[in-house]
Enzyme design. Structure first.
Site, PDB file in Angstrom:
ATOM      1  CG  HIS A 156      -0.773  -8.982  -3.368  1.00  0.00           C
ATOM      2  ND1 HIS A 156      -0.425  -7.731  -3.830  1.00  0.00           N
ATOM      3  CD2 HIS A 156      -1.537  -8.769  -2.284  1.00  0.00           C
ATOM      4  CE1 HIS A 156      -0.970  -6.823  -3.062  1.00  0.00           C
ATOM      5  NE2 HIS A 156      -1.655  -7.416  -2.110  1.00  0.00           N
ATOM      6  CG  ASP A 186      -3.891  -4.883  -3.223  1.00  0.00           C
ATOM      7  OD1 ASP A 186      -3.346  -4.123  -2.389  1.00  0.00           O
ATOM      8  OD2 ASP A 186      -4.764  -5.717  -2.914  1.00  0.00           O
ATOM      9  CG  HIS A 244      -1.945  -1.156   1.121  1.00  0.00           C
ATOM     10  ND1 HIS A 244      -2.684  -1.560   2.193  1.00  0.00           N
ATOM     11  CD2 HIS A 244      -2.271  -2.001   0.099  1.00  0.00           C
ATOM     12  CE1 HIS A 244      -3.440  -2.595   1.844  1.00  0.00           C
ATOM     13  NE2 HIS A 244      -3.199  -2.895   0.583  1.00  0.00           N
TER      14      HIS A 244
HETATM   15 ZN    ZN Z   1      -4.149  -4.450  -0.503  1.00  0.00          ZN
END
Ligand code: ZN
Length: 298
Positions: free
Chosen positions: A266, A243, A82
């Site tokens: 991710h 993200d 972040h």
């Molecule tokens: Zn996140």
């Protein structure tokens, strides 16, 4: 009209904040300091002997299962995504981040507090030009229903689609041209989200120790548990874009290309970055001095 910055940028002065790590539950103090040109974003562990530091780069990533973790020589820095999204969203190329624990503070689960902190420091342009990744040919990666592709573009764009078998989310799609204003207004405040049963599982395994309704949107079978509800009606897909900006910042340089994501996260974003570096013929790195040097729209 373009809002691309052509000179490298850093923060104007040091700024600090503190909070807890979402997985460790550990308190951490963080200071963001200005750094010289071509320094990149580095994290420094002031709690360790000799205060070792590490560059936030794809080749330093050691884990992406729950958060993005970078590591080197026996030490790690965890949950950087972040803050990295804030640096990238605000076009900050150079900064030194000092911290006194291994995990970044989760703050409110979004990039809003980091974005405000950086803006409070102020941003200055530096003397050297920025070098960009310019996409020449599409690169695509697909596995089951997950997909990430990148396509030639004269700006940095992201289009993201998510699909969950849940009445509050279902299918959400959102597209942005990444600029500091759009990032700050439309993306930075979107929080991490999780399903109640997942959060309970994580806690059972001693993870998400610092996780609470103050730093995540939590959903049960039908409802949002947080009393204040959502910050954007499609906060979920916006957080996935946040993200993605954090993950792609690990390229180490700004990007001119259109990133298209479908049901990615991710781990799959990182699988894509690996593919990206393997396909060197599909992109080039180029110093761009002004709008006239930008790649032509395809
Ligand atoms: Zn996140």
């Amino acid at each position: 009209m373009t809002s691309i910055f052509f000179q490298q940028r850093t923060v104007a002065k040091a700024v600090s904040c503190s909070g807890v790590g979402v997985h460790s539950g550990k308190k951490v103090n963080l200071t963001i300091k200005p750094a010289p040109v071509n320094h990149g974003i580095k994290f420094k562990r002031t709690d360790l002997p000799d205060s070792p530091s590490i560059t936030a780069h794809f080749n330093m990533v050691v884990d992406t299962s729950l958060a993005t973790v970078i590591g080197h020589d026996g030490f790690i820095v965890s949950t950087i995504e972040h803050l990295m999204a804030s640096f990238s969203g605000l076009s900050i190329d150079n900064a030194l981040v000092e911290m006194d624990a291994y995990e970044m503070p989760i703050m409110d689960g979004s990039a809003g507090p980091f974005t405000s902190l950086i803006k409070e420091a102020g941003i200055i342009e530096q003397l050297d030009p920025r070098c960009f990744f310019v996409i020449k040919e599409p690169i695509e990666l697909k596995k089951d229903e997950k997909f990430v592709g990148i396509y030639p573009s004269s700006t940095y764009k992201i289009t993201c689609t998510i699909e969950y078998d849940h009445p509050l989310i279902e299918r959400q799609s959102y597209s942005i041209d990444v600029s500091d204003e759009v990032f700050e207004r439309e993306i930075s405040r979107a929080r991490t989200f999780g399903f109640l049963h997942e959060v309970e599982d994580l806690k059972r395994y001693g993870l998400a120790r610092g996780g609470s309704l103050d730093n995540a949107v939590v959903i049960d079978k039908r409802d949002i548990i947080n009393e204040d509800g959502l910050r954007y009606p499609d906060e979920f897909v916006r957080h996935k874009i946040l993200d993605c900006i954090g993950d792609f910042s690990l390229l180490g340089m700004p990007l001119l290309g259109h990133v298209v994501l479908n049901r990615s996260g991710h781990a799959f974003n990182h699988a894509f970055l690996k593919e990206f570096f393997a396909k060197k013929e599909s992109w080039e790195t180029r110093t761009i001095h002004n709008v006239n040097d930008l790649p032509q729209p395809p």
